[in-house]
Design a protein around this motif. Structure first.
Motif, PDB file in Angstrom:
ATOM      1  N   SER A 126       0.827  -1.206   0.000  1.00  0.00           N
ATOM      2  CA  SER A 126       0.000   0.000   0.000  1.00  0.00           C
ATOM      3  C   SER A 126       0.866   1.263   0.000  1.00  0.00           C
ATOM      4  O   SER A 126       1.830   1.357   0.766  1.00  0.00           O
ATOM      5  N   LEU A 177       2.111   8.218   0.935  1.00  0.00           N
ATOM      6  CA  LEU A 177       1.317   9.376   0.530  1.00  0.00           C
ATOM      7  C   LEU A 177       1.173  10.352   1.689  1.00  0.00           C
ATOM      8  O   LEU A 177       1.359  11.567   1.528  1.00  0.00           O
ATOM      9  N   ARG A 197      -4.787  11.463  -4.159  1.00  0.00           N
ATOM     10  CA  ARG A 197      -5.741  10.378  -4.390  1.00  0.00           C
ATOM     11  C   ARG A 197      -5.104   9.060  -3.971  1.00  0.00           C
ATOM     12  O   ARG A 197      -3.930   8.810  -4.259  1.00  0.00           O
ATOM     13  N   LEU A 198      -5.878   8.216  -3.335  1.00  0.00           N
ATOM     14  CA  LEU A 198      -5.382   6.923  -2.866  1.00  0.00           C
ATOM     15  C   LEU A 198      -6.356   5.829  -3.259  1.00  0.00           C
ATOM     16  O   LEU A 198      -7.537   5.867  -2.887  1.00  0.00           O
ATOM     17  N   ALA A 243      -1.339   5.573  -5.722  1.00  0.00           N
ATOM     18  CA  ALA A 243      -1.595   6.862  -5.077  1.00  0.00           C
ATOM     19  C   ALA A 243      -0.957   7.966  -5.908  1.00  0.00           C
ATOM     20  O   ALA A 243       0.032   7.741  -6.631  1.00  0.00           O
ATOM     21  N   ALA A 300      -0.280   4.082   1.071  1.00  0.00           N
ATOM     22  CA  ALA A 300      -0.988   5.011   1.953  1.00  0.00           C
ATOM     23  C   ALA A 300      -0.031   5.770   2.869  1.00  0.00           C
ATOM     24  O   ALA A 300      -0.127   6.997   3.008  1.00  0.00           O
TER      25      ALA A 300
END
Length: 227
Positions: free
Chosen positions: A49, A54, A83-84, A96, A51
């Protein structure tokens, strides 16, 4: 010669700001794309990920900024979009994006800021095992008023009875900067009113009464140039 004007809310109506040297900042839109691997939301450990990366970039990129005065040291990184993953509850994200506008007073300073932002993005992507892609859009050179073009406009303003003062450089950027590569260029800023809604605000409306003022200055400058 290349001459231009831009209306400017916040400046008294019909008055002009005109100065030599830099008048608009250099800027560019930096799009950072982080690619990992999607997974089912029930087993996020099967994926990679972006996330956390980001979130780190959203916090770290603005820290590249320096100062709020428009001098040679000024630089600004503004996160404008992020944006993810997908809009779904069943998918752990693998993609992302973060968009950032980089801004400096002059073009030369932009290169240093760009390299630092790219290095930050690369370190962050590598730290989290992500692929990185960086692209740029909306690239604007800084605008610099040529002394001869400024003097020409000052003479035209005086002849037309338009009040003017040096003013300061502006934080926004303009594509007019490219004209300076091929001509002695200058942009002046024509006041739209102290309380006029600001540029790009939803209630902004161009005051048509500025048209004859600006046109008169242009006509006078051209007639003076042609003798």
């Amino acid at each position: 010669y290349a001459l231009s004007l831009h209306n400017l809310p916040g400046l008294p109506f019909g008055e002009v700001a005109l100065r030599e040297g830099p008048v608009n900042c250099a800027s560019r839109g930096m799009r950072i794309v982080l690619t990992g691997r999607t997974a089912h939301a029930s087993m996020p450990w099967d994926g990679i990920s972006p996330a956390t990366a980001l979130a780190e970039l959203i916090e770290a990129l603005p820290q590249l900024s320096q100062g709020r005065e428009l001098d040679e040291a000024f630089r600004l990184a503004t996160v404008t979009h992020a944006r993810l993953g997908e809009a779904a509850f069943g998918i752990a994200p693998g993609h992302a994006e973060v968009w950032t506008t980089l801004r400096t007073l002059r073009d030369g300073s932009m290169e240093a800021l760009r390299h630092e932002a790219e290095a930050l993005a690369q370190r962050t992507a590598s730290k989290h095992g992500l692929e990185l892609a960086v692209t740029y859009d909306d690239v604007f050179r800084h605008c610099e008023n040529h002394p001869e073009a400024v003097r020409m406009l000052q003479a035209a303003l005086d002849a037309e009875g338009v009040k003017h003062s040096p003013g300061l450089p502006m934080f926004p950027s303009e594509d007019f900067g490219r004209f300076g590569d091929h001509a002695r260029s200058a942009m002046f800023f024509l006041g739209a009113g102290v309380d006029h809604p600001r540029l790009h605000n939803p209630d902004y409306d161009f005051p048509d009464a500025l048209i004859p003022i600006g046109a008169g200055v242009f006509e006078r400058a051209v007639r003076d140039l042609l003798g």
